[in-house]
Motif scaffolding. Structure first.
Motif, PDB file in Angstrom:
ATOM      1  N   THR A 119     -34.973 -20.781  -9.719  1.00 13.34           N
ATOM      2  CA  THR A 119     -34.750 -21.956 -10.557  1.00 13.34           C
ATOM      3  C   THR A 119     -33.854 -21.569 -11.725  1.00 13.34           C
ATOM      4  O   THR A 119     -34.193 -20.687 -12.510  1.00 13.34           O
ATOM      5  CB  THR A 119     -36.082 -22.515 -11.087  1.00 13.34           C
ATOM      6  OG1 THR A 119     -36.912 -22.878  -9.983  1.00 13.34           O
ATOM      7  CG2 THR A 119     -35.841 -23.753 -11.952  1.00 13.34           C
ATOM      8  N   PHE A 120     -32.711 -22.227 -11.823  1.00 12.69           N
ATOM      9  CA  PHE A 120     -31.774 -22.014 -12.919  1.00 12.69           C
ATOM     10  C   PHE A 120     -31.971 -23.122 -13.959  1.00 12.69           C
ATOM     11  O   PHE A 120     -31.955 -24.305 -13.613  1.00 12.69           O
ATOM     12  CB  PHE A 120     -30.330 -22.048 -12.416  1.00 12.69           C
ATOM     13  CG  PHE A 120     -30.005 -20.998 -11.396  1.00 12.69           C
ATOM     14  CD1 PHE A 120     -29.634 -19.722 -11.782  1.00 12.69           C
ATOM     15  CD2 PHE A 120     -30.075 -21.287 -10.038  1.00 12.69           C
ATOM     16  CE1 PHE A 120     -29.334 -18.749 -10.844  1.00 12.69           C
ATOM     17  CE2 PHE A 120     -29.774 -20.325  -9.088  1.00 12.69           C
ATOM     18  CZ  PHE A 120     -29.403 -19.053  -9.495  1.00 12.69           C
ATOM     19  N   ARG A 121     -32.156 -22.749 -15.204  1.00 11.07           N
ATOM     20  CA  ARG A 121     -32.324 -23.733 -16.275  1.00 11.07           C
ATOM     21  C   ARG A 121     -31.052 -23.789 -17.108  1.00 11.07           C
ATOM     22  O   ARG A 121     -30.581 -22.769 -17.614  1.00 11.07           O
ATOM     23  CB  ARG A 121     -33.520 -23.385 -17.169  1.00 11.07           C
ATOM     24  CG  ARG A 121     -33.784 -24.415 -18.258  1.00 11.07           C
ATOM     25  CD  ARG A 121     -35.084 -24.116 -18.991  1.00 11.07           C
ATOM     26  NE  ARG A 121     -35.070 -22.816 -19.634  1.00 11.07           N
ATOM     27  CZ  ARG A 121     -34.574 -22.589 -20.853  1.00 11.07           C
ATOM     28  NH1 ARG A 121     -34.045 -23.587 -21.559  1.00 11.07           N
ATOM     29  NH2 ARG A 121     -34.611 -21.372 -21.376  1.00 11.07           N
ATOM     30  N   LEU A 122     -30.483 -24.978 -17.224  1.00 11.41           N
ATOM     31  CA  LEU A 122     -29.251 -25.159 -17.982  1.00 11.41           C
ATOM     32  C   LEU A 122     -29.531 -25.153 -19.477  1.00 11.41           C
ATOM     33  O   LEU A 122     -30.559 -25.661 -19.938  1.00 11.41           O
ATOM     34  CB  LEU A 122     -28.568 -26.475 -17.600  1.00 11.41           C
ATOM     35  CG  LEU A 122     -27.653 -26.441 -16.363  1.00 11.41           C
ATOM     36  CD1 LEU A 122     -28.437 -26.111 -15.096  1.00 11.41           C
ATOM     37  CD2 LEU A 122     -26.918 -27.773 -16.213  1.00 11.41           C
ATOM     38  N   SER A 123     -28.616 -24.577 -20.244  1.00 11.92           N
ATOM     39  CA  SER A 123     -28.731 -24.616 -21.707  1.00 11.92           C
ATOM     40  C   SER A 123     -28.512 -26.026 -22.224  1.00 11.92           C
ATOM     41  O   SER A 123     -29.229 -26.500 -23.112  1.00 11.92           O
ATOM     42  CB  SER A 123     -27.709 -23.656 -22.332  1.00 11.92           C
ATOM     43  OG  SER A 123     -27.885 -22.341 -21.874  1.00 11.92           O
ATOM     44  N   ALA A 124     -27.502 -26.706 -21.692  1.00 13.53           N
ATOM     45  CA  ALA A 124     -27.184 -28.092 -22.059  1.00 13.53           C
ATOM     46  C   ALA A 124     -27.160 -28.900 -20.760  1.00 13.53           C
ATOM     47  O   ALA A 124     -26.192 -28.818 -19.996  1.00 13.53           O
ATOM     48  CB  ALA A 124     -25.837 -28.173 -22.767  1.00 13.53           C
ATOM     49  N   PRO A 125     -28.223 -29.666 -20.468  1.00 13.53           N
ATOM     50  CA  PRO A 125     -28.363 -30.311 -19.165  1.00 13.53           C
ATOM     51  C   PRO A 125     -27.210 -31.221 -18.761  1.00 13.53           C
ATOM     52  O   PRO A 125     -26.946 -31.381 -17.568  1.00 13.53           O
ATOM     53  CB  PRO A 125     -29.665 -31.111 -19.314  1.00 13.53           C
ATOM     54  CG  PRO A 125     -30.447 -30.359 -20.344  1.00 13.53           C
ATOM     55  CD  PRO A 125     -29.423 -29.841 -21.310  1.00 13.53           C
ATOM     56  N   LYS A 126     -26.499 -31.792 -19.703  1.00 15.96           N
ATOM     57  CA  LYS A 126     -25.429 -32.722 -19.357  1.00 15.96           C
ATOM     58  C   LYS A 126     -24.064 -32.055 -19.213  1.00 15.96           C
ATOM     59  O   LYS A 126     -23.090 -32.714 -18.826  1.00 15.96           O
ATOM     60  CB  LYS A 126     -25.353 -33.830 -20.411  1.00 15.96           C
ATOM     61  CG  LYS A 126     -26.599 -34.715 -20.452  1.00 15.96           C
ATOM     62  CD  LYS A 126     -26.443 -35.835 -21.469  1.00 15.96           C
ATOM     63  CE  LYS A 126     -27.685 -36.725 -21.499  1.00 15.96           C
ATOM     64  NZ  LYS A 126     -27.538 -37.838 -22.482  1.00 15.96           N
ATOM     65  N   ASP A 127     -23.987 -30.762 -19.494  1.00 18.66           N
ATOM     66  CA  ASP A 127     -22.714 -30.056 -19.422  1.00 18.66           C
ATOM     67  C   ASP A 127     -22.562 -29.318 -18.091  1.00 18.66           C
ATOM     68  O   ASP A 127     -23.546 -29.027 -17.402  1.00 18.66           O
ATOM     69  CB  ASP A 127     -22.589 -29.058 -20.575  1.00 18.66           C
ATOM     70  CG  ASP A 127     -22.512 -29.742 -21.931  1.00 18.66           C
ATOM     71  OD1 ASP A 127     -22.256 -30.965 -21.958  1.00 18.66           O
ATOM     72  OD2 ASP A 127     -22.713 -29.054 -22.948  1.00 18.66           O
ATOM     73  N   ALA A 128     -21.323 -29.016 -17.746  1.00 16.63           N
ATOM     74  CA  ALA A 128     -21.043 -28.288 -16.514  1.00 16.63           C
ATOM     75  C   ALA A 128     -21.585 -26.859 -16.595  1.00 16.63           C
ATOM     76  O   ALA A 128     -21.698 -26.277 -17.680  1.00 16.63           O
ATOM     77  CB  ALA A 128     -19.542 -28.266 -16.258  1.00 16.63           C
ATOM     78  N   ALA A 129     -21.926 -26.310 -15.435  1.00 13.82           N
ATOM     79  CA  ALA A 129     -22.477 -24.952 -15.376  1.00 13.82           C
ATOM     80  C   ALA A 129     -21.822 -24.180 -14.242  1.00 13.82           C
ATOM     81  O   ALA A 129     -21.493 -24.752 -13.188  1.00 13.82           O
ATOM     82  CB  ALA A 129     -23.981 -24.993 -15.177  1.00 13.82           C
ATOM     83  N   VAL A 130     -21.622 -22.896 -14.451  1.00 14.11           N
ATOM     84  CA  VAL A 130     -21.180 -21.982 -13.403  1.00 14.11           C
ATOM     85  C   VAL A 130     -22.159 -20.814 -13.374  1.00 14.11           C
ATOM     86  O   VAL A 130     -22.430 -20.188 -14.410  1.00 14.11           O
ATOM     87  CB  VAL A 130     -19.746 -21.476 -13.643  1.00 14.11           C
ATOM     88  CG1 VAL A 130     -19.386 -20.416 -12.606  1.00 14.11           C
ATOM     89  CG2 VAL A 130     -18.754 -22.630 -13.585  1.00 14.11           C
ATOM     90  N   ILE A 131     -22.704 -20.539 -12.209  1.00 14.63           N
ATOM     91  CA  ILE A 131     -23.653 -19.438 -12.047  1.00 14.63           C
ATOM     92  C   ILE A 131     -22.876 -18.187 -11.661  1.00 14.63           C
ATOM     93  O   ILE A 131     -22.227 -18.146 -10.611  1.00 14.63           O
ATOM     94  CB  ILE A 131     -24.704 -19.770 -10.983  1.00 14.63           C
ATOM     95  CG1 ILE A 131     -25.498 -21.014 -11.390  1.00 14.63           C
ATOM     96  CG2 ILE A 131     -25.633 -18.586 -10.752  1.00 14.63           C
ATOM     97  CD1 ILE A 131     -26.330 -21.596 -10.260  1.00 14.63           C
ATOM     98  N   ASP A 132     -22.929 -17.196 -12.523  1.00 12.90           N
ATOM     99  CA  ASP A 132     -22.283 -15.908 -12.287  1.00 12.90           C
ATOM    100  C   ASP A 132     -23.391 -14.871 -12.354  1.00 12.90           C
ATOM    101  O   ASP A 132     -23.772 -14.413 -13.438  1.00 12.90           O
ATOM    102  CB  ASP A 132     -21.223 -15.664 -13.357  1.00 12.90           C
ATOM    103  CG  ASP A 132     -20.117 -14.734 -12.882  1.00 12.90           C
ATOM    104  OD1 ASP A 132     -20.267 -14.155 -11.790  1.00 12.90           O
ATOM    105  OD2 ASP A 132     -19.119 -14.582 -13.603  1.00 12.90           O
ATOM    106  N   ALA A 133     -23.954 -14.511 -11.198  1.00 19.33           N
ATOM    107  CA  ALA A 133     -25.212 -13.768 -11.151  1.00 19.33           C
ATOM    108  C   ALA A 133     -25.011 -12.356 -10.623  1.00 19.33           C
ATOM    109  O   ALA A 133     -24.451 -12.161  -9.538  1.00 19.33           O
ATOM    110  CB  ALA A 133     -26.216 -14.512 -10.278  1.00 19.33           C
ATOM    111  N   ASP A 134     -25.484 -11.374 -11.380  1.00 19.19           N
ATOM    112  CA  ASP A 134     -25.555 -10.000 -10.896  1.00 19.19           C
ATOM    113  C   ASP A 134     -26.865  -9.833 -10.128  1.00 19.19           C
ATOM    114  O   ASP A 134     -27.953 -10.072 -10.673  1.00 19.19           O
ATOM    115  CB  ASP A 134     -25.499  -9.019 -12.062  1.00 19.19           C
ATOM    116  CG  ASP A 134     -24.104  -8.930 -12.661  1.00 19.19           C
ATOM    117  OD1 ASP A 134     -23.143  -8.803 -11.890  1.00 19.19           O
ATOM    118  OD2 ASP A 134     -23.982  -9.009 -13.906  1.00 19.19           O
ATOM    119  N   ILE A 135     -26.756  -9.434  -8.869  1.00 13.59           N
ATOM    120  CA  ILE A 135     -27.903  -9.301  -7.977  1.00 13.59           C
ATOM    121  C   ILE A 135     -28.166  -7.829  -7.710  1.00 13.59           C
ATOM    122  O   ILE A 135     -27.235  -7.049  -7.477  1.00 13.59           O
ATOM    123  CB  ILE A 135     -27.635 -10.020  -6.635  1.00 13.59           C
ATOM    124  CG1 ILE A 135     -27.244 -11.485  -6.873  1.00 13.59           C
ATOM    125  CG2 ILE A 135     -28.841  -9.903  -5.716  1.00 13.59           C
ATOM    126  CD1 ILE A 135     -28.291 -12.321  -7.536  1.00 13.59           C
TER     127      ILE A 135
END
Length: 269
Positions: A119-135
């Motif tokens: 589950t990814f939680r957005l900092s600002a729910p109405k703004d665009a998000a890009v997930i850049d995840a180190d696995i």
């Protein structure tokens, strides 16, 4: 497994590898010796500003990966979203594991392809998000190889991908249910060296198993089974503990039986 045999430190495995630019609600696959991994999302955040996804791990036959507690020398799946845009945090969830004995030790994990909900939680729910995840995770055959890569997803690029949404939904449905009075754990009086729990579950005792995650500097050994007054008892050695007992929260556990699995939190022993 002894640590010297358990983890093969390959520089090629440890070097972070960036995937191709995000073009959909799922990332490209990252291939390693024992399998491959990718990140999949539903694309759209919900009304609370959360995006559901999975860390999709495809294992080759004979290979395994770890549960949230990897034992004394394993590598649990980890996700770091600090390089992302408008993502405040990411929480992994885990389906019920299996008990494995490799001759060096017992540990919990999966010997089949598995999708771990995240589950990814957005900092600002109405703004665009890009997930850049180190696995970072470990996959194992006779030895274990640490796998590290960066997976990138632009959820807005393909927000209505039916296949991705179905994969995420199936992974969430497969998670253990919340523990309940007839299927769960009661903590019994123990001592400084052992956690003792009484298990309630449907079905036969032979099919039941108890998994507890060593977190916040706790470390546990494999549980020993016994029976008392018709109840199945698990006695879990406490191999290490924090110098000061943590406050708030608890320790994640999963109880499995022939009828399925449940999970919950146990108070810190």
């Amino acid at each position: 497994m002894q640590k010297s045999l358990k983890i093969l430190l390959l520089s090629t495995a440890l070097g972070a590898v960036s995937g191709l630019p995000a073009i959909a609600s799922s990332s490209t696959w990252y291939n390693s010796e024992g399998g491959k991994v990718r990140l999949v999302t539903t694309g759209k955040p919900d009304e609370t500003g959360r995006i559901q996804g999975v860390l999709d791990i495809s294992l080759k036959p004979g290979w395994k990966t770890y549960w949230r507690d990897p034992g004394d020398a394993g590598v649990p799946p980890q996700i770091d979203i600090s390089a992302s845009t408008n993502i405040a945090d990411a929480q992994l969830s885990f389906p019920a594991p299996q008990r494995h004995d490799d001759g060096y030790g017992k540990w919990a994990g999966y010997d089949y392809p598995v999708s771990l909900p995240v589950t990814f939680r957005l900092s600002a729910p109405k703004d665009a998000a890009v997930i850049d995840a180190d696995i970072f995770l470990g996959i194992c055959e006779t030895i274990c190889i640490p796998v590290q890569t960066r997976l990138t997803v632009d959820p807005a690029a393909d927000p209505d991908n039916v296949d991705d949404a179905a994969l995420v939904k199936a992974a969430v449905v497969a998670l253990p249910a919340p523990a309940r009075p007839d299927f769960g754990i009661n903590v019994l009086p123990g001592d400084h060296e052992n956690l003792i729990v009484e298990a309630s579950f449907p079905g036969s005792a032979e099919a039941a198993d108890f998994f507890i995650a060593g977190e916040q500097d706790y470390m546990f050994g494999a549980p020993a089974r016994s029976e008392k007054d018709g109840k199945l008892i698990f006695t879990v050695p406490i191999l290490d503990r924090p110098s000061t007992m943590p406050t708030g929260g608890g320790l994640h556990y999963t109880l499995t039986s022939a009828a399925g699995a449940v999970e919950g939190l146990l108070p810190f022993p």
